[in-house]
Design a protein around this motif. Structure first.
Motif, short mmCIF file in Angstrom:
data_model
loop_
_atom_site.label_atom_id
_atom_site.label_comp_id
_atom_site.label_asym_id
_atom_site.label_seq_id
_atom_site.Cartn_x
_atom_site.Cartn_y
_atom_site.Cartn_z
N GLU A 1 -26.40 0.94 15.24
CA GLU A 1 -25.87 2.30 15.09
C GLU A 1 -24.37 2.16 14.88
O GLU A 1 -23.75 1.28 15.50
CB GLU A 1 -26.09 3.12 16.37
N THR A 2 -23.78 3.00 14.03
CA THR A 2 -22.35 2.91 13.76
C THR A 2 -21.60 2.67 15.07
O THR A 2 -21.74 3.43 16.03
CB THR A 2 -21.84 4.17 13.06
N LEU A 3 -20.85 1.58 15.10
CA LEU A 3 -20.16 1.14 16.31
C LEU A 3 -18.67 1.39 16.17
O LEU A 3 -18.07 1.04 15.15
CB LEU A 3 -20.41 -0.36 16.53
N TRP B 1 -11.54 0.31 15.81
CA TRP B 1 -12.27 -0.31 14.70
C TRP B 1 -13.68 0.24 14.69
O TRP B 1 -14.26 0.50 15.75
CB TRP B 1 -12.28 -1.81 14.93
N GLN B 2 -14.21 0.45 13.49
CA GLN B 2 -15.57 1.00 13.36
C GLN B 2 -16.30 0.28 12.23
O GLN B 2 -15.71 -0.07 11.21
CB GLN B 2 -15.48 2.49 13.05
N ILE B 3 -17.61 0.08 12.43
CA ILE B 3 -18.48 -0.50 11.41
C ILE B 3 -19.80 0.25 11.39
O ILE B 3 -20.35 0.58 12.44
CB ILE B 3 -18.69 -2.02 11.65
N THR B 4 -20.29 0.51 10.17
CA THR B 4 -21.58 1.18 10.00
C THR B 4 -22.69 0.13 10.03
O THR B 4 -22.42 -1.07 9.94
CB THR B 4 -21.61 1.98 8.69
N PRO B 5 -23.96 0.54 10.15
CA PRO B 5 -25.06 -0.41 10.28
C PRO B 5 -25.15 -1.44 9.15
O PRO B 5 -24.85 -1.16 7.99
CB PRO B 5 -26.30 0.49 10.31
N GLY B 6 -25.56 -2.64 9.56
CA GLY B 6 -25.74 -3.77 8.66
C GLY B 6 -25.58 -5.05 9.45
O GLY B 6 -25.45 -5.02 10.68
N VAL B 7 -25.57 -6.18 8.75
CA VAL B 7 -25.42 -7.48 9.39
C VAL B 7 -24.26 -8.20 8.70
O VAL B 7 -24.26 -8.35 7.47
CB VAL B 7 -26.71 -8.32 9.31
N ASP C 1 -14.96 -8.62 3.28
CA ASP C 1 -15.16 -9.61 2.23
C ASP C 1 -16.66 -9.62 1.96
O ASP C 1 -17.45 -9.78 2.90
CB ASP C 1 -14.69 -10.97 2.73
N PRO C 2 -17.10 -9.43 0.72
CA PRO C 2 -18.54 -9.41 0.44
C PRO C 2 -19.28 -10.64 0.95
O PRO C 2 -20.47 -10.55 1.27
CB PRO C 2 -18.60 -9.33 -1.10
N ALA C 3 -18.60 -11.78 1.08
CA ALA C 3 -19.25 -12.99 1.59
C ALA C 3 -19.65 -12.85 3.06
O ALA C 3 -20.50 -13.60 3.54
CB ALA C 3 -18.33 -14.20 1.41
N GLN C 4 -19.05 -11.90 3.78
CA GLN C 4 -19.38 -11.68 5.19
C GLN C 4 -20.66 -10.87 5.37
O GLN C 4 -21.25 -10.89 6.44
CB GLN C 4 -18.25 -10.92 5.90
N ILE C 5 -21.07 -10.14 4.35
CA ILE C 5 -22.21 -9.22 4.48
C ILE C 5 -23.51 -9.97 4.23
O ILE C 5 -23.73 -10.52 3.16
CB ILE C 5 -22.06 -8.04 3.50
N LEU C 6 -24.38 -9.98 5.26
CA LEU C 6 -25.68 -10.63 5.16
C LEU C 6 -26.79 -9.65 4.83
O LEU C 6 -27.80 -10.03 4.23
CB LEU C 6 -26.02 -11.36 6.46
N SER C 7 -26.63 -8.38 5.25
CA SER C 7 -27.68 -7.39 5.06
C SER C 7 -27.08 -5.99 5.13
O SER C 7 -26.14 -5.75 5.89
CB SER C 7 -28.73 -7.56 6.15
N GLY C 8 -27.65 -5.08 4.33
CA GLY C 8 -27.19 -3.70 4.34
C GLY C 8 -25.91 -3.52 3.57
O GLY C 8 -25.49 -4.39 2.79
N SER C 9 -25.27 -2.38 3.81
CA SER C 9 -24.01 -2.04 3.14
C SER C 9 -23.00 -1.56 4.18
O SER C 9 -22.51 -0.42 4.12
CB SER C 9 -24.24 -0.94 2.10
N PRO C 10 -22.69 -2.40 5.17
CA PRO C 10 -21.78 -1.95 6.22
C PRO C 10 -20.39 -1.66 5.68
O PRO C 10 -19.91 -2.34 4.77
CB PRO C 10 -21.76 -3.12 7.19
N GLU C 11 -19.78 -0.63 6.24
CA GLU C 11 -18.42 -0.25 5.89
C GLU C 11 -17.57 -0.28 7.15
O GLU C 11 -18.00 0.15 8.22
CB GLU C 11 -18.40 1.15 5.28
N VAL C 12 -16.36 -0.80 7.00
CA VAL C 12 -15.43 -0.93 8.12
C VAL C 12 -14.24 -0.01 7.91
O VAL C 12 -13.71 0.11 6.81
CB VAL C 12 -14.95 -2.40 8.27
#
Length: 129
Positions: A114-116, A59-65, A30-41
């Motif tokens: 780092e991508t987690l 589950w995986q997420i790329t860098p961001g907040v 949800d875009p409202a969850q993203i505080l910084s960067g362009s993380p992708e799940v």
């Protein structure tokens, strides 16, 4: 974090896969969850209980907040690093091999360095009637 789509059915036979390299399906935040960067799940549900309350997967997420409200979850980090700030609680620093527990209702801020990629077991709250 967001529960990945693509659940298996209760009749799925036993299987094995390499969790660190398994192909995952996009599961947009949800875009409202993203505080910084362009993380992708991305993610993959490996098993879902018949009542839909117990999920096991990758589950995986790329860098961001990002922010989230958690379910009861136990997870193990396969790759990557993140800092997870729990509102009113501890700050977790997780990396490969770390196991962590999140509790239902925890309000978290994930700073993914780092991508987690993690494996998880989630228990969702019983529906209220």
């Amino acid at each position: 974090m967001t529960t990945p789509s693509t659940p298996s059915t209760p009749s799925t036979p036993s299987f094995t896969l390499h969790a660190a390299t398994a192909t995952l399906t996009p599961d947009p935040l949800d875009p409202a969850q993203i505080l910084s960067g362009s993380p992708e799940v991305t993610g993959k549900v490996l098993h879902e209980s018949p009542d839909g309350r117990h999920l096991h997967g990758i589950w995986q997420i790329t860098p961001g907040v990002v922010t989230d409200v958690e379910a009861d979850e136990v997870f193990t980090v396969l790759t990557g690093r993140a800092t997870i700030e729990i509102e009113g609680g501890p700050t977790l620093h997780v990396g490969p091999g770390d196991c962590a527990v999140l509790r239902e209702g925890d309000r978290t801020t994930w700073t993914v360095h780092e991508t987690l990629r993690k494996t998880y077991a989630i228990t969702l709250a019983a529906p209220t009637t």
